[in-house]
Each structure stands twice: as structure tokens, then as C-alpha cells.
Design an enzyme around this catalytic site. Structure first.
Site, PDB file in Angstrom:
ATOM      1  N   GLU A 178      24.908  -5.515  32.420  1.00 39.01           N
ATOM      2  CA  GLU A 178      24.899  -4.749  33.666  1.00 39.01           C
ATOM      3  C   GLU A 178      26.313  -4.278  33.986  1.00 39.01           C
ATOM      4  OE1 GLU A 178      23.237  -5.191  38.254  1.00 39.01           O
ATOM      5  OE2 GLU A 178      23.892  -6.986  37.185  1.00 39.01           O
ATOM      6  N   LYS A 194      17.506   0.185  39.035  1.00 40.85           N
ATOM      7  CA  LYS A 194      17.262  -1.152  39.577  1.00 40.85           C
ATOM      8  C   LYS A 194      16.343  -1.070  40.795  1.00 40.85           C
ATOM      9  CE  LYS A 194      20.071  -5.285  40.536  1.00 40.85           C
ATOM     10  NZ  LYS A 194      21.498  -5.714  40.642  1.00 40.85           N
ATOM     11  N   CYS A 221      19.039  -7.348  36.307  1.00 41.79           N
ATOM     12  CA  CYS A 221      19.566  -8.481  37.070  1.00 41.79           C
ATOM     13  C   CYS A 221      18.588  -9.018  38.121  1.00 41.79           C
ATOM     14  CB  CYS A 221      20.904  -8.093  37.702  1.00 41.79           C
ATOM     15  SG  CYS A 221      21.939  -9.509  38.171  1.00 41.79           S
TER      16      CYS A 221
END
EC number: 3.5.1.3
Length: 276
Positions: free
Chosen positions: A43, A112, A153
């Protein structure tokens, strides 16, 4: 193909974007030379992680970073999961993972979905939503080996996303991530093993290497977990390329031995997507 090699590039991210891009490409090529067929970056691989950095380092897609990833994927003939970068689009910023095929084609662009907004008193407060907007789509791509689902994440904390990916036929879930020194030791491995075990899939996480001098210190420990919930490969905190064999025959055997997919009570409950 019943088996293929997956490599995760865990490298030390610096404030100099060009250095990050050069380092990433060098390590990607090293992984490919050693037989990796799918390679994943961490990331925010091209910039420091932080709300003040996102606007400064943001790029369009296609842009400098993703064009370079496209080129190296084509040069190496690999599937490349490009970690994530701060993306600018129509005045908004996103935390975005671009995935490229062996011919350099952009296969999917995952923004995301779940923004990292947490407040653990006395330990860490972080609010991605101060600068970023959330994505609103699922990201799955096909390979000759298996179907792959992508999250970033904090997305890994949401079991529903992983289950939807598994329902779509994914056998490997890849999460570029950068857990911190509070949530990393407590939850990083636990969440990966849970998602793998719940859905009988392989789960892989690619983290930056740990930089104790950074404003946000990443936990590191990139990991690959089997559908049995077993950690098959795990890095330390330092820069490295982590690799493991993904065995789809082993996955099929586990699903046959413990057939939870056939045993779900869909007459009582279901997890489904609201948007395609």
C-alpha cells in the site's frame, strides 16, 4: 494450472517518489526472474503514508507510477498487483490499486472501499476520510491460474467483502496494506487467517518495510496464508521479497474435506452485493 508462484514485494518507502518507483521496479524484476507469476506491491508504495502526503503525491491513472507498472508487467510477463497510490480523479482523492496483466493492460482499478478512520486513545488516531474518498466497486480479475480478488488494508477487516469475492469464485485474495505498530501486532495475522479460513481461500498481504523514522510506522510482516488458515510464508519488518507456492489442488481438497460452501443455510441468511 494447479500451482503457481506468488511474490510480495516489501520495501522501504522513501519521501522521494522516483526512488520508490525505481526500487519497486528493481524488486519486481528480481521476483519475476525467480519465477513469480503474480507479484504484489505494498500500500502507498510510491509515497509516504499520511493524509498530508496524499494530495502532494496524487496522480491520475494512467500517470507516471501506473505507466511504469504497466511497462514492467509487460517486460516481465507477469500479473502485477500495483500496491496502491494516491489517485486524483475529478477533484477527489482515492487510495487506489491498479492491476496489470502480462501484456501491460490495466485489468482492474480498486479504490479502497473502507477508509481507515480509527481512534485508539493514547496510541493512534488516523482519519483517511480527511482527504480521501471511498471507492464503491468490487475488484476481481482472472488469470490462467485462478480468479483473484483485491482489497486494500482496512478492507480486510470486513468479512463481507472477502465472502463476496469467494462467492464470485476467487481462490486468492490480495490486500496491499500498511498496518501500524498498534493494530499490526494485534490484528494483522489474525485477520488474514480469519479471512482465509472463513472462505477457504489463500490470502496475501503486502506491506511496506518498517521505517522507525517515518511519521507513520508500518508493521511490515507481509504474509501468505493458506485456505487451512496456516501461515505458509511471513516476512520480518525489513525489506525483502516474500514468495510462496499457491496450490489450488490443496485448496480444492480442503473445500471437499470441510464443505462449508455447500452447508451454508441460505434459507436463513445470505451475504450479497448491492452494486455490481
Amino acid at each position: 494450472m494447479a500451482k503457481f508462484k506468488l511474490s510480495l514485494v516489501q520495501f522501504l518507502v522513501s519521501p522521494v517518489k522516483s526512488d520508490n518507483l525505481n526500487r519497486a521496479c528493481k524488486l519486481i524484476k528480481e521476483a519475476a526472474q525467480k519465477g513469480a507469476q503474480i507479484v504484489a506491491l505494498p500500500e502507498c508504495f510510491n509515497s509516504p503514508y499520511g493524509t498530508t502526503y496524499f494530495p502532494e503525491y496524487a496522480e491520475k491513472i494512467p500517470g507516471e507510477s501506473t505507466e511504469l507498472l504497466s511497462q514492467v508487467a509487460k517486460e516481465c510477463g507477469i500479473y502485477l498487483i500495483g500496491g496502491s497510490i494516491p489517485e486524483e480523479d475529478c477533484g477527489k482523492l482515492y487510495n487506489t490499486c491498479a492491476v496489470f496483466g502480462p501484456d501491460g493492460t490495466l485489468l482492474v482499478k480498486h479504490r479502497k472501499i473502507h477508509l481507515f478512520d480509527i481512534d485508539v486513545p493514547g496510541k493512534i488516531r488516523f482519519q483517511e476520510s480527511e482527504t480521501l474518498s471511498p471507492g464503491d466497486s468490487f475488484s476481481v480479475f482472472d488469470t490462467p491460474y485462478c480468479k483473484v480478488g483485491v482489497g486494500i488494508c482496512y478492507d480486510i477487516r470486513f468479512a463481507e467483502l472477502a465472502q463476496i469475492y469467494a462467492n464470485k469464485g476467487c481462490q486468492l485474495l490480495v490486500y496491499p496494506g500498511a498496518f501500524n505498530m498498534t493494530t499490526g501486532p494485534a490484528h494483522w495475522e489474525l485477520l488474514q487467517r480469519a479471512r482465509a479460513l472463513d472462505n477457504q481461500v489463500y490470502v496475501a498481504t503486502a506491506s511496506p518495510a518498517r521505517d522507525e523514522k517515518a511519521s507513520y510506522v508500518a508493521w511490515g510482516h507481509s504474509t501468505i496464508v493458506s485456505p487451512w488458515g496456516e501461515v505458509v510464508a511471513k516476512a520480518g519488518s525489513e525489506e525483502t521479497v516474500l514468495s510462496a507456492e499457491i496450490d489450488l489442488q490443496y485448496l480444492a481438497e480442503i473445500r471437499e474435506q470441510i464443505p462449508i460452501r455447500r452447508q451454508r443455510r441460505r434459507d436463513l441468511y445470505n451475504v450479497e452485493e448491492k452494486r455490481n
